[in-house]
Design an enzyme around this catalytic site. Structure first.
Site, short mmCIF file in Angstrom:
data_model
loop_
_atom_site.label_atom_id
_atom_site.label_comp_id
_atom_site.label_asym_id
_atom_site.label_seq_id
_atom_site.Cartn_x
_atom_site.Cartn_y
_atom_site.Cartn_z
N LYS A 113 2.08 -0.28 -1.51
CA LYS A 113 2.05 -1.02 -0.25
C LYS A 113 0.75 -0.82 0.52
CE LYS A 113 6.83 -1.94 0.68
NZ LYS A 113 8.03 -1.68 1.45
N LYS A 196 10.62 -8.34 -9.58
CA LYS A 196 11.87 -8.39 -8.84
C LYS A 196 11.87 -9.56 -7.85
CE LYS A 196 13.43 -5.18 -5.72
NZ LYS A 196 13.96 -3.95 -5.14
N LYS A 199 11.39 -10.59 -0.93
CA LYS A 199 11.09 -11.30 0.30
C LYS A 199 9.59 -11.50 0.47
CE LYS A 199 13.78 -8.11 2.57
NZ LYS A 199 14.86 -7.61 3.40
#
Ligand code: TRP
Length: 338
Positions: A113, A196, A199
């Protein structure tokens, strides 16, 4: 010993099929054999990656309503917002003081991230796994259902529990167990079967939102990536065909069939036949969920009632743990009533 499930979703955006089939549905089925179930909307975690806070209120409502629409019974389980229980951040602070930086440096999700720009990553993002350990240990959760990507964080929570017990020389915390759904239950992106469903994917065609209308659902399935080969006669034939495996997996989940049974029915056919059947099944399956979700989003007083009931129980459990923690740390006892 009381068995207790704790899990949570970050209110950072829309809620999609992966959250439902890969997570919430699994929480519901696990709940039957476990004494107490706590499902948190981890709004304080959402702040670690937010560009601004303007959507947090709406996203929190959406996740709370989605928990109920996806089958969590708010009278049998507790649904609450993390920020309604100040004990999470208090416990996280005590854990900050016993967690070596080396443990956090190993966290792969932070590396992903923060990317190359580590100097600009915020402290909250770095410390996030410690807050997650507090989320779990505050309730002495025994079972923590999470995706594979969160396993490392639950293992860190176990290490922190152990380190805390050593520090205070007393067994305050029990070690939580991660519960990872089977590989087959993972719902992948409709554009790339190796990633995956998420969002944060830039393409909206990569995921199915629980609020998507029927036309949008149909278009997304029609555009979903597949390969050129026909459908095999059993699940072994899906190895190394991630997109095919994902679509059949979604169909299996929403039609309550096994992957093998679907392969037997569709053997030798192309994906366009399966896509048509899958679209119908998905529309049928998601309709009541979307309707319930829409109703709840319009019923502020019902959502407030659910979150208040959850926060009451969560605060009750948190108070018990924090009393133990504070006294094990020899903090000066609080004045009565505070
Ligand atoms: N980190 C989890 C995620 O990104 C969300 C989360 C926060 C969580 N605290 C938790 C999950 C405690 C389980 C238990 O998906």
């Amino acid at each position: 010993m009381t068995t207790r499930i704790l899990s949570g979703v970050r209110p950072t955006g829309n809620i999609h099929l992966g959250n439902y089939l890969g997570a919430i549905q699994n929480w519901v089925s696990m709940s039957h054999n476990i004494d107490e179930h706590l499902f948190c909307i981890v709004d304080q975690h959402a702040l670690t990656t937010a560009e601004d806070a303007s959507d947090l209120y709406n996203h929190t409502r959406l996740i709370a309503a989605a928990y109920v629409a996806c089958g969590i019974d708010p009278d049998k389980s507790y649904i609450f917002a993390q920020s309604h229980v100040p004990g999470h951040t208090e416990l996280a602070w005590y854990f900050n003081c016993i967690t070596p930086l080396g443990w956090l440096n190993r966290m792969t999700q932070f590396k992903d991230k923060a990317g190359k720009n580590k100097e600009h990553a915020n402290l909250g993002l770095y410390a996030y796994p410690v807050l997650m350990a507090a989320d779990i240990l505050l309730y002495k959760a025994t079972h923590v259902p999470v995706g594979e990507d969160q396993k490392q964080h639950v293992e860190l929570a176990r290490d922190i529990a152990h380190a805390f017990n050593n520090f205070v020389k007393c067994d305050v915390f029990t070690l939580p167990e991660p519960v990872i759904p089977e590989q087959n239950a993972r719902i992948m992106s409709l554009r790339d079967g190796t990633k995956k469903m998420s969002k944060s994917d830039i393409s909206d065609y990569s995921r199915i939102h629980l609020l998507d209308d029927e036309d949008t659902l149909a278009i997304k399935i029609r555009k979903a990536k597949t390969d050129m080969d026909p459908i095999p006669d059993s699940k072994e034939g899906l190895v190394d065909r991630p997109e095919a495996k994902n679509l059949i997996g979604i169909y299996a989940a929403v039609s309550n069939q096994t992957v093998d049974a679907i392969c037997t029915t569709f053997e030798g056919q192309t994906f366009s036949a399966l896509k048509a059947t899958l679209t119908d099944a998905l529309i049928e399956h998601l309709r009541p969920i979307r309707e319930k979700l829409t109703l709840l989003l319009d019923d502020k007083s019902e959502l407030d009632r659910i979150l208040a009931r959850g926060a009451d129980r969560a605060n009750e459990l948190a108070a018990i743990s924090l009393n133990e923690v504070r006294s094990s740390l020899n903090l000066y006892p609080r004045p009565k009533g505070q």
